[in-house]
Design an enzyme around this catalytic site. Sequence first.
Site, PDB file in Angstrom:
ATOM      1  N   THR A 146      91.911  60.848   7.987  1.00 24.75           N
ATOM      2  CA  THR A 146      90.980  60.093   7.121  1.00 24.75           C
ATOM      3  C   THR A 146      91.501  59.025   6.823  1.00 24.75           C
ATOM      4  O   THR A 146      92.521  58.047   7.538  1.00 24.75           O
ATOM      5  CB  THR A 146      91.305  60.155   5.790  1.00 24.75           C
ATOM      6  N   SER A 181      95.493  65.144  -0.500  1.00 20.63           N
ATOM      7  CA  SER A 181      94.695  66.970  -0.792  1.00 20.63           C
ATOM      8  C   SER A 181      93.834  67.290   0.370  1.00 20.63           C
ATOM      9  O   SER A 181      93.698  68.553   0.558  1.00 20.63           O
ATOM     10  CB  SER A 181      93.309  66.432  -1.513  1.00 20.63           C
ATOM     11  N   GLY A 225      86.805  65.737   2.556  1.00 22.45           N
ATOM     12  CA  GLY A 225      86.311  66.242   1.440  1.00 22.45           C
ATOM     13  C   GLY A 225      87.184  65.990  -0.192  1.00 22.45           C
ATOM     14  O   GLY A 225      87.145  66.184  -1.183  1.00 22.45           O
ATOM     15  N   GLY A 226      88.585  64.681   0.175  1.00 23.56           N
ATOM     16  CA  GLY A 226      88.459  64.525  -1.373  1.00 23.56           C
ATOM     17  C   GLY A 226      89.686  65.773  -2.219  1.00 23.56           C
ATOM     18  O   GLY A 226      89.408  66.117  -1.505  1.00 23.56           O
ATOM     19  N   THR A 240      86.136  61.318   5.626  1.00 21.13           N
ATOM     20  CA  THR A 240      87.735  61.684   6.647  1.00 21.13           C
ATOM     21  C   THR A 240      87.196  63.155   7.226  1.00 21.13           C
ATOM     22  O   THR A 240      85.710  63.408   7.953  1.00 21.13           O
ATOM     23  CB  THR A 240      88.729  63.113   5.645  1.00 21.13           C
TER      24      THR A 240
HETATM   25  O1  DON Z   1      93.814  61.889   1.566  1.00 18.47           O
HETATM   26  C1  DON Z   1      93.152  62.421   1.113  1.00 18.47           C
HETATM   27  O2  DON Z   1      93.232  63.493   0.684  1.00 18.47           O
HETATM   28  C2  DON Z   1      91.956  61.511   0.595  1.00 18.47           C
HETATM   29  N1  DON Z   1      92.244  59.918   1.027  1.00 18.47           N
HETATM   30  C3  DON Z   1      91.430  61.984   1.844  1.00 18.47           C
HETATM   31  C4  DON Z   1      90.048  61.572   1.745  1.00 18.47           C
HETATM   32  C5  DON Z   1      88.623  62.441   2.428  1.00 18.47           C
HETATM   33  O3  DON Z   1      88.946  63.906   2.427  1.00 18.47           O
HETATM   34  C6  DON Z   1      87.402  62.105   1.403  1.00 18.47           C
HETATM   35  N2  DON Z   1      86.171  62.464   2.407  1.00 18.47           N
HETATM   36  N3  DON Z   1      85.170  63.413   2.092  1.00 18.47           N
END
Ligand code: DON
Length: 581
Positions: free
Chosen positions: A409, A463, A483-484, A391
């Site tokens: 993202t 998140s 970072g999910g 992201t």
């Molecule tokens: O919106 C979210 O929480 C996830 N789709 C974010 C994905 C993400 O941060 C991946 N990255 N490092």
Amino acid sequence: MNYQNSYHLAWQYLIFLPIILSGLWSCDGGSHEVDLGYTAQRTAVFDSAAIVSAHPLASEAGLQIMRQGGNAVDAAIAVQFALAVVYPRAGNIGGGGFMVIRTAEGQTAALDYRERAPAAAHKDMYLDSLGNVIEGLSTRGHLAVGVPGTVAGMWEAFTKFGQLESWEMLLEPAISLAQNGFRISATEAARLNRYHDDFVELNTQPNVFTRKKTWKEGDLLVQPQLAATLRAIQQQGPKGFYQGKVAELIVAEMKRGGGLITLEDLRNYTASWRTPIEGRYKNYRIISMPPPSSGGIVLLQMLQMVAPYPIKEWGFHALPTVHLMVEVERRAYADRAAYLGDPDYYPVPIAQLLDPDYLKAKMSDFDPQRATPSTALQALSTQPLPEHFETTHTSVVDPQGNAASVTTTLNSNYGCKIVVGGAGFFLNNEMDDFSAKPGVPNQFGLVGAEANAIAPGKRMLSSMTPTIVEHDNSLRYVLGAPGGSTIITAVFQVLLNQMEFGMSLDSAVQAPRFHHQFLPDVIMYERNAWDSTFIAQLHAMGHQTKEVDRMAVIKAIARLPNGKLVAAGDHRNPDDDVAGW
Ligand code: DON
């Protein structure tokens, strides 16, 4: 207690890490001779304006817009479009995101341009006839794609908060980077190579990413199809994306692979202004993203649950501090799994979740000596977390003092891995952020239930935690991260590192982190964060632990009491770059 030692060890590691990394970098294919024409700079102090983004050329695009008289929102928009070109693994026009704004006068706003489920989506779309989740369906290929929101979001932000006369100017840097090309970094080359086989397997139309098998640092990436798409957006605004040729190309791409998005889905997409989540932590006021992101609520829950405890006295990464923070994280993420989803479709009990008495009650079973098993909070499911996601976040402060905090993202690296044939951009795989089945974890190991079940037009829970913090009524921090699921705990820890442990912005960002998300019931910690004695002490308290390479990648700006702006990128992404004047 041994935490002091482990902290110092980790600290030495962190100080030397960039040197080690750059050493590795220069060993890679004689990269000394390659002139990338830009260098990422990780921290700096500026007098008036600052930008932190995931790529030097994107930061430069934002800077250029501010020099031309644009404000923080204009700059953030130019950065987003530039990232769609120079940071294709996460920067996007085929994804979505959130923007939190605080004007110099203190007005706040939260913009939601999260993707939406297509009208033909349904609750059980990723289940087989036995009701089991079909692996990969929500993450790879056409069925994984939510209706993109970025272009509508940028337009909405510009219309309401932009200062420049001309929308066209905001796309100019991106178009020129796509048309003329730019030299890719070592990290981008490595990612493109890692996903090459996926690109070939999932794409039927030729594009710049399938054509070349092996990339190396310094290779020129030219994207003429993307330049044409950006030009349509430049000339026609959102209509250039959601209607006409680009929309037709998206729908044709969907038809080729059994995707669900129709012309009507695209035409119907709108970004939404939401009421920011706002709350206090001691003398600080936190302004963050409300649902459909879980970021703001979970962040404030965690801050309010730690507030009564003397963690400053206990110290950074002291055993009682880590134990408390883990227990707080566990409890907040349990609520995330049960109650959070798109507020347009599910009555998210925001006020109750942030009610001080409710949060006090949640901590009533906190045992300072023992881990509370997540099963005791609620039984759902456990799965390990995979580590291939991406992201991107941008923080901006302009010379007038306006601030924008933007996270966007595609979800995974390069989203669902499909480039829209003829239009040159990657599509997201955001549908995986829904709960495909109650209790079954998504790619981040996150579980959910009814609140985050799939429904036509609904937005999947996120998140992402773009956040702005005031101190004594003036701007103090602008931050966020990719970072999910680890985004929220990273923002939480980086804030506490400063507000409680007195760290500088740079130290606060670079310091090692840990993460607990309720399920799986395990503390993830970054490699070398703790020594074996400290880990044994956590085990003795009933915690399970798992070492991981890295977590969320923070991009932050701090406004000092003297008005100067400190900007910090994160060593976790070598391309992170600060710019300003
Ligand atoms: O919106 C979210 O929480 C996830 N789709 C974010 C994905 C993400 O941060 C991946 N990255 N490092």
